[in-house]
Scaffold this motif. Structure first.
Motif, PDB file in Angstrom:
ATOM      1  N   TYR A  74       6.197  -7.578  -1.821  1.00 40.81           N
ATOM      2  CA  TYR A  74       5.446  -8.161  -0.711  1.00 40.81           C
ATOM      3  C   TYR A  74       4.113  -8.751  -1.181  1.00 40.81           C
ATOM      4  O   TYR A  74       3.244  -9.040  -0.366  1.00 40.81           O
ATOM      5  N   ASN A  75       3.962  -8.888  -2.503  1.00 39.20           N
ATOM      6  CA  ASN A  75       2.726  -9.404  -3.088  1.00 39.20           C
ATOM      7  C   ASN A  75       1.528  -8.538  -2.719  1.00 39.20           C
ATOM      8  O   ASN A  75       0.455  -9.024  -2.339  1.00 39.20           O
ATOM      9  N   THR A  76       1.747  -7.256  -2.826  1.00 39.06           N
ATOM     10  CA  THR A  76       0.679  -6.281  -2.691  1.00 39.06           C
ATOM     11  C   THR A  76       0.713  -5.377  -3.924  1.00 39.06           C
ATOM     12  O   THR A  76       1.698  -5.361  -4.677  1.00 39.06           O
ATOM     13  N   VAL A 116      -3.503   0.124  -0.453  1.00 42.53           N
ATOM     14  CA  VAL A 116      -2.750  -1.101  -0.716  1.00 42.53           C
ATOM     15  C   VAL A 116      -3.737  -2.243  -0.878  1.00 42.53           C
ATOM     16  O   VAL A 116      -4.631  -2.429  -0.038  1.00 42.53           O
ATOM     17  N   ASP A 118      -3.995  -6.213  -0.900  1.00 45.55           N
ATOM     18  CA  ASP A 118      -3.343  -7.469  -0.559  1.00 45.55           C
ATOM     19  C   ASP A 118      -3.758  -8.506  -1.604  1.00 45.55           C
ATOM     20  O   ASP A 118      -4.932  -8.855  -1.717  1.00 45.55           O
ATOM     21  N   ASN A 122      -7.247 -10.081  -1.327  1.00 49.48           N
ATOM     22  CA  ASN A 122      -8.033  -9.104  -2.090  1.00 49.48           C
ATOM     23  C   ASN A 122      -8.703  -8.065  -1.182  1.00 49.48           C
ATOM     24  O   ASN A 122      -9.812  -7.601  -1.445  1.00 49.48           O
ATOM     25  N   ARG A 125      -6.402  -1.664   2.089  1.00 42.49           N
ATOM     26  CA  ARG A 125      -6.036  -0.848   3.249  1.00 42.49           C
ATOM     27  C   ARG A 125      -5.783   0.581   2.766  1.00 42.49           C
ATOM     28  O   ARG A 125      -4.944   0.801   1.886  1.00 42.49           O
ATOM     29  N   GLY A 167       1.456  -7.669   4.626  1.00 45.56           N
ATOM     30  CA  GLY A 167       0.040  -7.414   4.810  1.00 45.56           C
ATOM     31  C   GLY A 167      -0.323  -6.901   6.187  1.00 45.56           C
ATOM     32  O   GLY A 167      -1.342  -6.217   6.352  1.00 45.56           O
TER      33      GLY A 167
END
Length: 555
Positions: A74-76, A116, A118, A122, A125, A167
């Motif tokens: 998820y590009n995290t 996390v 993102d 950037n 969380r 995200g």
């Protein structure tokens, strides 16, 4: 006579004026030349520095120092520290607190120990995790779920999962009810072709087991026993899945081929000279890229760095780290280690397979060993290793960072082909001042290949079945050759990226479709032995420059 003298005097005067003018001209020319040369030299040096990569702080305070880091499809990025360090700098939301009577530092803690990141914004969380994940291990399952095992105290036998989300999702850690068969601390996980994970070793645990348990139980493996080593230099073993469906397992200075299907040692390999290579004397290791062009058979292991024996037992002695690398083809009929030296001594370095099939060595220290306060003289200069270069020409030093990264640092390749660098805490608790303070900043390193003219994947399948032919459409590629490389998303901790592998697909010559766009025909990896089912980053590489990756699911 006077006329002659006068003419001579005028001549001499003109000559002196011309000489002075010429001298001044020459001086000015020389000065301008020096200025030009200095400018050109300065420009050349700047170009060389640019060509060696660059650094950027992308998060000034993540709130936690990530000792375990993974990148999701998820590009995290999931950041994970231990829980028994007292309060972190990242509060949990809405008054959520962790109540743990077994915690050694804070039984009531309202701060996060996982988060996390993102990668698009950037932003951080916070995540909630209950049990202690100190020096634990992990790996992705085939469906993209992160499985995380072991730790200290109440986390010793725990299995946790994290199913990543986008995200705007609220995904979080889940503590499962099924424990490990043997509690583990400082172990290594590897995904297997049957979809399970093998968990190897740990402090005081010389066994392997499987998650989920698959009927094979636990098996004693002498290689990872620590009875004869006062430093226990067999922790966080290096584990690589080979193309013959066996595991290469390395601990301390020795290695074996392990048949995971029968739980037997298939072969003992030669000892690697140069001292211990695993935690706490950690170097690092990679399985060099496998290629479809040679039938996926040319498997080689690289192990670099480490600490001199005794450095861990004498933390104030500043004993120099190891400078050598060993390289072996473990499936050869008569395998042996080939040695060469890195440009810099290094322990606690992280080794990453880059999308262009080179190896990045980053982080670490020149003296001491892993552990609290054991590291001295951080090595802030990354090194690039070219596996296909001739011996003696394979290493290149890159641009240094201003931020030292020693014990509990991580490194992960990102979908944009840059490298995420996080963590560093050589103290028992968070110590935000003084020598080698706890590091809460997160950096992004841009390797030298990030340059204008990058190709772009315009179209490629999101799902790859084993052995299936497919075509990728590439913009701005080289009409003669375009590489398609699959890169896994490993679990980075303690100088080893668990589950890391890079697969070079066998490709045909690009076919032009107009406007600088090409199609490239290729075939997916043939089996789960070569590519365990997972989400991989698919990179197109043209003229040595990688594209932004597209996530694809293999299996």
């Amino acid at each position: 006579m006077d006329t002659v003298v006068k003419e001579k005097s005028m001549c001499n005067s003109n000559w002196r004026r011309r000489s002075a003018t010429l001298l001044l001209h020459n001086i000015m020319t020389l000065f301008l030349g020096f200025q030009l040369a200095a400018f050109m030299m300065s420009s050349l040096m700047m170009m060389q520095v640019e060509a060696q990569g660059g650094w950027e702080v992308i998060v000034n305070n993540a709130g936690i120092a990530s000792m375990h880091t993974v990148v999701t499809h998820y590009n995290t990025a999931v950041l994970l520290d231990r829980t028994d360090i007292g309060p972190s700098q990242l509060p949990l939301p809405d008054g959520v607190c962790r109540n743990d009577p077994n915690d050694e530092s804070s039984t009531h803690d309202c701060t996060a120990h996982s988060a996390v990141l993102d990668l698009g914004t950037n932003t951080i969380r916070p995540l909630f995790i209950q049990t202690d994940t100190w020096c634990s291990s992990g790996q992705f399952n085939g469906d993209g779920t992160l499985v995380q095992t072991g730790g200290d105290n109440d986390g010793f036998s725990k299995i946790r999962t994290f199913a990543p989300c986008g995200g705007d999702g609220d995904c979080n850690w889940v503590e499962t009810d099924v424990p490990l068969q043997n509690g583990r601390w400082y172990a290594t996980n590897a995904q297997l072709p049957d979809g399970t994970q093998i968990v190897v070793g740990g402090r005081g645990i010389a066994t392997v087991e499987y998650v989920p348990a698959n009927g094979r139980g636990t098996t004693y493996v002498p290689l990872i026993a620590d009875a004869n080593d006062a430093q226990n230099d067999n922790l966080y073993p290096y584990v690589h899945l080979l193309p013959n469906n066996q595991l290469f397992i390395f601990a301390n200075q020795d290695s074996i081929l392990y048949d995971w299907q029968t739980n037997t040692v298939a072969a003992n390999l030669p000892t690697l000279p140069g001292g211990p290579r695993n935690y706490p004397s950690a170097g690092s290791s990679v399985l060099l890229p496998l290629s479809g062009f040679n039938g996926w058979t040319d498997a080689e292991i690289l192990v670099c760095g480490g600490a001199t024996y005794g450095a861990f037992l004498n933390p104030g002695a500043a004993i120099p780290a190891t400078q050598s690398c060993g390289r072996i083809a473990p499936l050869d009929a008569n395998p042996g280690w080939a040695l060469e030296n890195m440009p810099l001594r290094r322990n606690m370095g992280d080794m990453l397979l880059l999308p262009d099939r080179n190896v990045l060595i980053v982080n670490g220290a020149a003296n001491g060993a892993q552990g609290w306060g054991n590291a001295q003289n951080p090595v802030t200069t990354p090194v690039l290793y070219n596996p296909n270069g001739a011996p003696g020409t394979r290493f290149q030093t890159l641009t240094a960072t201003d931020i030292p990264r020693v014990y509990h640092s991580t490194a992960n390749v990102l979908p944009d082909a840059s490298v995420l660098i996080a963590g560093s805490n050589t103290h028992q608790f968070y110590t935000l001042t003084g020598y080698l303070a706890t590091e809460l900043r997160i950096e992004r390193f841009s390797p030298p290949y990030l340059a204008p003219g990058a190709p772009a994947i315009a179209n490629a399948p999101g799902e790859l079945a084993y052995g299936a032919a497919f075509t990728a459409t590439i913009n701005n590629g080289n009409p003669k050759f375009i590489d398609l490389n699959l890169l896994s998303a490993p679990y980075s901790t303690h100088s080893f990226a668990q589950g890391q592998r890079l697969l070079q697909l066998e490709t045909a010559a690009p076919a032009a479709v107009g406007g600088g766009t090409y199609t490239v025909a290729t075939t997916a990896p043939p089996s789960s032995v070569i590519a365990p089912s997972a989400y991989y980053m698919l990179f197109a590489v043209s003229n040595g420059i990688p594209s932004q990756a597209q996530w694809v699911h293999v299996g």
